[in-house]
Design a protein around this motif. Structure first.
Motif, PDB file in Angstrom:
ATOM      1  N   LEU A  30       0.814  -1.206   0.000  1.00 51.03           N
ATOM      2  CA  LEU A  30       0.000   0.000   0.000  1.00 51.03           C
ATOM      3  C   LEU A  30       0.850   1.260   0.000  1.00 51.03           C
ATOM      4  O   LEU A  30       0.381   2.332  -0.371  1.00 51.03           O
ATOM      5  CB  LEU A  30      -0.911   0.026   1.238  1.00 51.03           C
ATOM      6  N   GLY A  31       2.112   1.144   0.396  1.00 47.93           N
ATOM      7  CA  GLY A  31       2.938   2.319   0.557  1.00 47.93           C
ATOM      8  C   GLY A  31       2.785   2.855   1.963  1.00 47.93           C
ATOM      9  O   GLY A  31       1.731   2.699   2.581  1.00 47.93           O
ATOM     10  N   PRO A  32       3.831   3.500   2.515  1.00 54.83           N
ATOM     11  CA  PRO A  32       3.776   3.947   3.908  1.00 54.83           C
ATOM     12  C   PRO A  32       2.665   4.948   4.185  1.00 54.83           C
ATOM     13  O   PRO A  32       2.008   4.866   5.228  1.00 54.83           O
ATOM     14  CB  PRO A  32       5.164   4.568   4.132  1.00 54.83           C
ATOM     15  N   VAL A  33       2.436   5.894   3.280  1.00 58.32           N
ATOM     16  CA  VAL A  33       1.365   6.874   3.496  1.00 58.32           C
ATOM     17  C   VAL A  33       0.013   6.163   3.504  1.00 58.32           C
ATOM     18  O   VAL A  33      -0.854   6.434   4.335  1.00 58.32           O
ATOM     19  CB  VAL A  33       1.398   7.969   2.420  1.00 58.32           C
ATOM     20  N   GLY A  34      -0.163   5.226   2.579  1.00 55.18           N
ATOM     21  CA  GLY A  34      -1.402   4.463   2.525  1.00 55.18           C
ATOM     22  C   GLY A  34      -1.626   3.655   3.789  1.00 55.18           C
ATOM     23  O   GLY A  34      -2.767   3.531   4.267  1.00 55.18           O
ATOM     24  N   LEU A  35      -0.538   3.125   4.364  1.00 54.39           N
ATOM     25  CA  LEU A  35      -0.668   2.349   5.593  1.00 54.39           C
ATOM     26  C   LEU A  35      -1.120   3.226   6.758  1.00 54.39           C
ATOM     27  O   LEU A  35      -1.967   2.827   7.565  1.00 54.39           O
ATOM     28  CB  LEU A  35       0.676   1.687   5.930  1.00 54.39           C
ATOM     29  N   VAL A  36      -0.546   4.436   6.862  1.00 54.37           N
ATOM     30  CA  VAL A  36      -0.938   5.347   7.940  1.00 54.37           C
ATOM     31  C   VAL A  36      -2.399   5.747   7.792  1.00 54.37           C
ATOM     32  O   VAL A  36      -3.168   5.752   8.760  1.00 54.37           O
ATOM     33  CB  VAL A  36      -0.041   6.602   7.946  1.00 54.37           C
ATOM     34  N   ALA A  38      -4.706   4.106   6.229  1.00 52.96           N
ATOM     35  CA  ALA A  38      -5.532   2.931   6.498  1.00 52.96           C
ATOM     36  C   ALA A  38      -5.673   2.709   8.008  1.00 52.96           C
ATOM     37  O   ALA A  38      -6.751   2.357   8.500  1.00 52.96           O
ATOM     38  CB  ALA A  38      -4.919   1.693   5.836  1.00 52.96           C
ATOM     39  N   GLY A  39      -4.580   2.936   8.748  1.00 57.95           N
ATOM     40  CA  GLY A  39      -4.650   2.810  10.197  1.00 57.95           C
ATOM     41  C   GLY A  39      -5.596   3.831  10.811  1.00 57.95           C
ATOM     42  O   GLY A  39      -6.383   3.510  11.698  1.00 57.95           O
ATOM     43  N   GLY A  40      -5.530   5.080  10.325  1.00 52.94           N
ATOM     44  CA  GLY A  40      -6.429   6.117  10.828  1.00 52.94           C
ATOM     45  C   GLY A  40      -7.879   5.814  10.519  1.00 52.94           C
ATOM     46  O   GLY A  40      -8.769   6.010  11.356  1.00 52.94           O
ATOM     47  N   ILE A  41      -8.125   5.334   9.312  1.00 50.23           N
ATOM     48  CA  ILE A  41      -9.486   4.956   8.925  1.00 50.23           C
ATOM     49  C   ILE A  41      -9.987   3.809   9.805  1.00 50.23           C
ATOM     50  O   ILE A  41     -11.132   3.807  10.264  1.00 50.23           O
ATOM     51  CB  ILE A  41      -9.526   4.566   7.432  1.00 50.23           C
ATOM     52  N   SER A  42      -9.108   2.836  10.061  1.00 50.06           N
ATOM     53  CA  SER A  42      -9.484   1.702  10.898  1.00 50.06           C
ATOM     54  C   SER A  42      -9.868   2.159  12.303  1.00 50.06           C
ATOM     55  O   SER A  42     -10.901   1.737  12.850  1.00 50.06           O
ATOM     56  CB  SER A  42      -8.320   0.707  10.967  1.00 50.06           C
ATOM     57  N   VAL A 238      -5.647  -3.435  17.442  1.00 51.21           N
ATOM     58  CA  VAL A 238      -4.688  -4.394  16.890  1.00 51.21           C
ATOM     59  C   VAL A 238      -4.274  -4.036  15.461  1.00 51.21           C
ATOM     60  O   VAL A 238      -3.070  -3.942  15.147  1.00 51.21           O
ATOM     61  CB  VAL A 238      -5.266  -5.818  16.940  1.00 51.21           C
ATOM     62  N   LEU A 239      -5.232  -3.832  14.570  1.00 50.68           N
ATOM     63  CA  LEU A 239      -4.914  -3.546  13.171  1.00 50.68           C
ATOM     64  C   LEU A 239      -4.155  -2.231  13.003  1.00 50.68           C
ATOM     65  O   LEU A 239      -3.140  -2.191  12.288  1.00 50.68           O
ATOM     66  CB  LEU A 239      -6.202  -3.554  12.343  1.00 50.68           C
ATOM     67  N   PRO A 240      -4.584  -1.126  13.626  1.00 47.12           N
ATOM     68  CA  PRO A 240      -3.847   0.131  13.445  1.00 47.12           C
ATOM     69  C   PRO A 240      -2.391   0.048  13.906  1.00 47.12           C
ATOM     70  O   PRO A 240      -1.498   0.580  13.253  1.00 47.12           O
ATOM     71  CB  PRO A 240      -4.627   1.133  14.303  1.00 47.12           C
ATOM     72  N   TYR A 241      -2.124  -0.637  15.043  1.00 51.83           N
ATOM     73  CA  TYR A 241      -0.749  -0.751  15.524  1.00 51.83           C
ATOM     74  C   TYR A 241       0.125  -1.454  14.482  1.00 51.83           C
ATOM     75  O   TYR A 241       1.265  -1.067  14.236  1.00 51.83           O
ATOM     76  CB  TYR A 241      -0.699  -1.529  16.840  1.00 51.83           C
ATOM     77  N   THR A 242      -0.402  -2.506  13.877  1.00 55.52           N
ATOM     78  CA  THR A 242       0.360  -3.256  12.884  1.00 55.52           C
ATOM     79  C   THR A 242       0.623  -2.406  11.640  1.00 55.52           C
ATOM     80  O   THR A 242       1.745  -2.359  11.117  1.00 55.52           O
ATOM     81  CB  THR A 242      -0.394  -4.538  12.491  1.00 55.52           C
ATOM     82  N   LEU A 243      -0.413  -1.731  11.153  1.00 54.74           N
ATOM     83  CA  LEU A 243      -0.254  -0.889   9.967  1.00 54.74           C
ATOM     84  C   LEU A 243       0.746   0.241  10.217  1.00 54.74           C
ATOM     85  O   LEU A 243       1.581   0.553   9.359  1.00 54.74           O
ATOM     86  CB  LEU A 243      -1.610  -0.301   9.563  1.00 54.74           C
ATOM     87  N   GLU A 244       0.680   0.844  11.390  1.00 54.48           N
ATOM     88  CA  GLU A 244       1.581   1.953  11.694  1.00 54.48           C
ATOM     89  C   GLU A 244       3.022   1.475  11.831  1.00 54.48           C
ATOM     90  O   GLU A 244       3.959   2.182  11.449  1.00 54.48           O
ATOM     91  CB  GLU A 244       1.111   2.659  12.960  1.00 54.48           C
ATOM     92  N   LEU A 245       3.218   0.274  12.376  1.00 53.77           N
ATOM     93  CA  LEU A 245       4.561  -0.280  12.469  1.00 53.77           C
ATOM     94  C   LEU A 245       5.165  -0.451  11.083  1.00 53.77           C
ATOM     95  O   LEU A 245       6.311  -0.065  10.825  1.00 53.77           O
ATOM     96  CB  LEU A 245       4.528  -1.620  13.197  1.00 53.77           C
ATOM     97  N   LEU A 246       4.397  -1.022  10.171  1.00 47.55           N
ATOM     98  CA  LEU A 246       4.877  -1.207   8.802  1.00 47.55           C
ATOM     99  C   LEU A 246       5.213   0.138   8.159  1.00 47.55           C
ATOM    100  O   LEU A 246       6.216   0.275   7.454  1.00 47.55           O
ATOM    101  CB  LEU A 246       3.824  -1.940   7.969  1.00 47.55           C
ATOM    102  N   ALA A 247       4.382   1.133   8.409  1.00 47.80           N
ATOM    103  CA  ALA A 247       4.608   2.454   7.816  1.00 47.80           C
ATOM    104  C   ALA A 247       5.872   3.096   8.356  1.00 47.80           C
ATOM    105  O   ALA A 247       6.661   3.685   7.605  1.00 47.80           O
ATOM    106  CB  ALA A 247       3.400   3.354   8.086  1.00 47.80           C
ATOM    107  N   LEU A 248       6.091   2.987   9.679  1.00 48.01           N
ATOM    108  CA  LEU A 248       7.228   3.646  10.301  1.00 48.01           C
ATOM    109  C   LEU A 248       8.564   3.044   9.891  1.00 48.01           C
ATOM    110  O   LEU A 248       9.611   3.643  10.126  1.00 48.01           O
ATOM    111  CB  LEU A 248       7.073   3.611  11.826  1.00 48.01           C
ATOM    112  N   ARG A 249       8.544   1.870   9.278  1.00 46.02           N
ATOM    113  CA  ARG A 249       9.790   1.292   8.772  1.00 46.02           C
ATOM    114  C   ARG A 249      10.299   2.049   7.547  1.00 46.02           C
ATOM    115  O   ARG A 249      11.478   2.011   7.236  1.00 46.02           O
ATOM    116  CB  ARG A 249       9.569  -0.182   8.396  1.00 46.02           C
TER     117      ARG A 249
END
Length: 319
Positions: A30-36, A38-42, A238-249
């Motif tokens: 999704l790309g890092p911006v997309g992950l963030v 997506a986490g906010g939407i979740s 649970v889902l937002p934490y995972t998405l944000e971790l992936l984005a912050l990499r």
């Protein structure tokens, strides 16, 4: 309810220190911006789902279910080590858990009384105030003034348009959000990976479960209520934490924090789509002002950090 600049951004900014590890997989595409985003939407659509669950389980019951399910999932995934920690370590994680429980409890009491968008807008004032005070720069008076103008608009010049009790709960949740940022960072430094988060979530669940049972009793055992509560926990924790971790990499922490400032706007959208909570022109303008103030405060703090690093590098070169 995460950047190296501790205590200057919303709680998710500590995700790199407190979230369970996850492989890139398809989510990373999704790309890092997309992950963030997506986490906010979740998070915000999870909040909207929680509002629909409140007639069945009550605000305290929903919080109890969210914390309990999230704690069980995180404990199973992280399997934190219980031995080898000092009293200070345990004290930190207990305070973190209390703060997390208070933040969720106050916020859900708020959304039971006022629309989701305004509630998140008032709540985000906590991290915004923390960022402004931490920076101590004159420009932050501009961001504070913008935020206050937004609050004035949101309250119709005196909160006549919002339930005063709901607004007070949202502001209280914002204060707890600011405290959450501080103790999330401290817990992340004392516990590896997501161990501290899992333990703190368990503390919050244990503390809140009696309140949920007192309010809702056997309603919490209803299969539909349990299923919806589990969905709220997964969407909001649970889902937002995972998405944000992936984005912050792959995403600079400063960019991440600015994207997190969009949460009031996302919450307003979720409230409109799921709960049919339409905003007036004044409320929409108020949310826009608070979002702009949050973005400005984050950018100012990041710029200050870069200036300090540049000065240190210059001094080192001269030496």
């Amino acid at each position: 309810m995460t950047t190296p600049e501790t205590a200057t951004t919303p709680p998710s900014a500590t995700a790199d220190a407190t979230v369970p590890t996850a492989g890139p997989g398809r989510l990373g595409s999704l790309g890092p911006v997309g992950l963030v985003l997506a986490g906010g939407i979740s998070v915000q659509f999870g909040g909207a789902l929680a509002v629909t669950l409140m007639p069945r389980a009550g605000a305290l019951g929903v919080v109890a279910l969210r914390l309990l399910v999230a704690a069980v999932v995180l404990l199973l995934v992280c399997r934190p080590r219980l031995r080898g920690h000092s009293r200070t370590d345990w004290g930190t994680v207990v305070v973190f858990g209390i703060t997390m429980a208070a933040m969720n409890g106050l916020f859900y009491q708020a959304v039971a009384r006022i629309p989701l968008g305004p509630a998140v807008t008032l709540e985000v004032l906590g991290p915004l105030a923390l960022s402004v005070f931490a920076s101590r720069r004159a420009i932050n008076l501009v961001w504070a003034a913008l935020a206050l103008a937004g609050v004035f608009l949101l309250g119709g010049g005196g909160f006549s348009g919002l339930d005063p009790t709901g607004a007070a709960f949202a502001l209280g949740a914002g204060a707890m959000w600011a405290a959450y940022i501080v103790f999330s960072a401290r817990t992340g430094r004392r516990f590896p990976q997501a161990d501290g988060l899992a333990l703190a979530m368990a503390v919050g669940a244990v503390l809140f479960l009696p309140l949920g049972i007192a309010e809702s009793g056997t309603k919490l055992l209803d299969p539909v209520t349990l299923g919806l509560g589990a969905a709220v926990a997964l969407l909001s924790s649970v889902l937002p934490y995972t998405l944000e971790l992936l984005a912050l990499r792959r995403l600079p922490a400063s960019t991440f924090a600015i994207l997190m400032s969009l949460e009031p706007a996302i919450a307003a959208t979720a409230g409109f789509l799921i709960l049919d909570q339409a905003l007036s022109a004044a409320e929409a303008a108020a949310i826009a002002l608070v979002v702009a103030a949050s973005m400005g405060a984050v950018r100012t703090q990041v710029g200050r950090g870069r200036t300090k690093r540049a000065a240190l590098e210059s001094t080192a070169l001269e030496g």
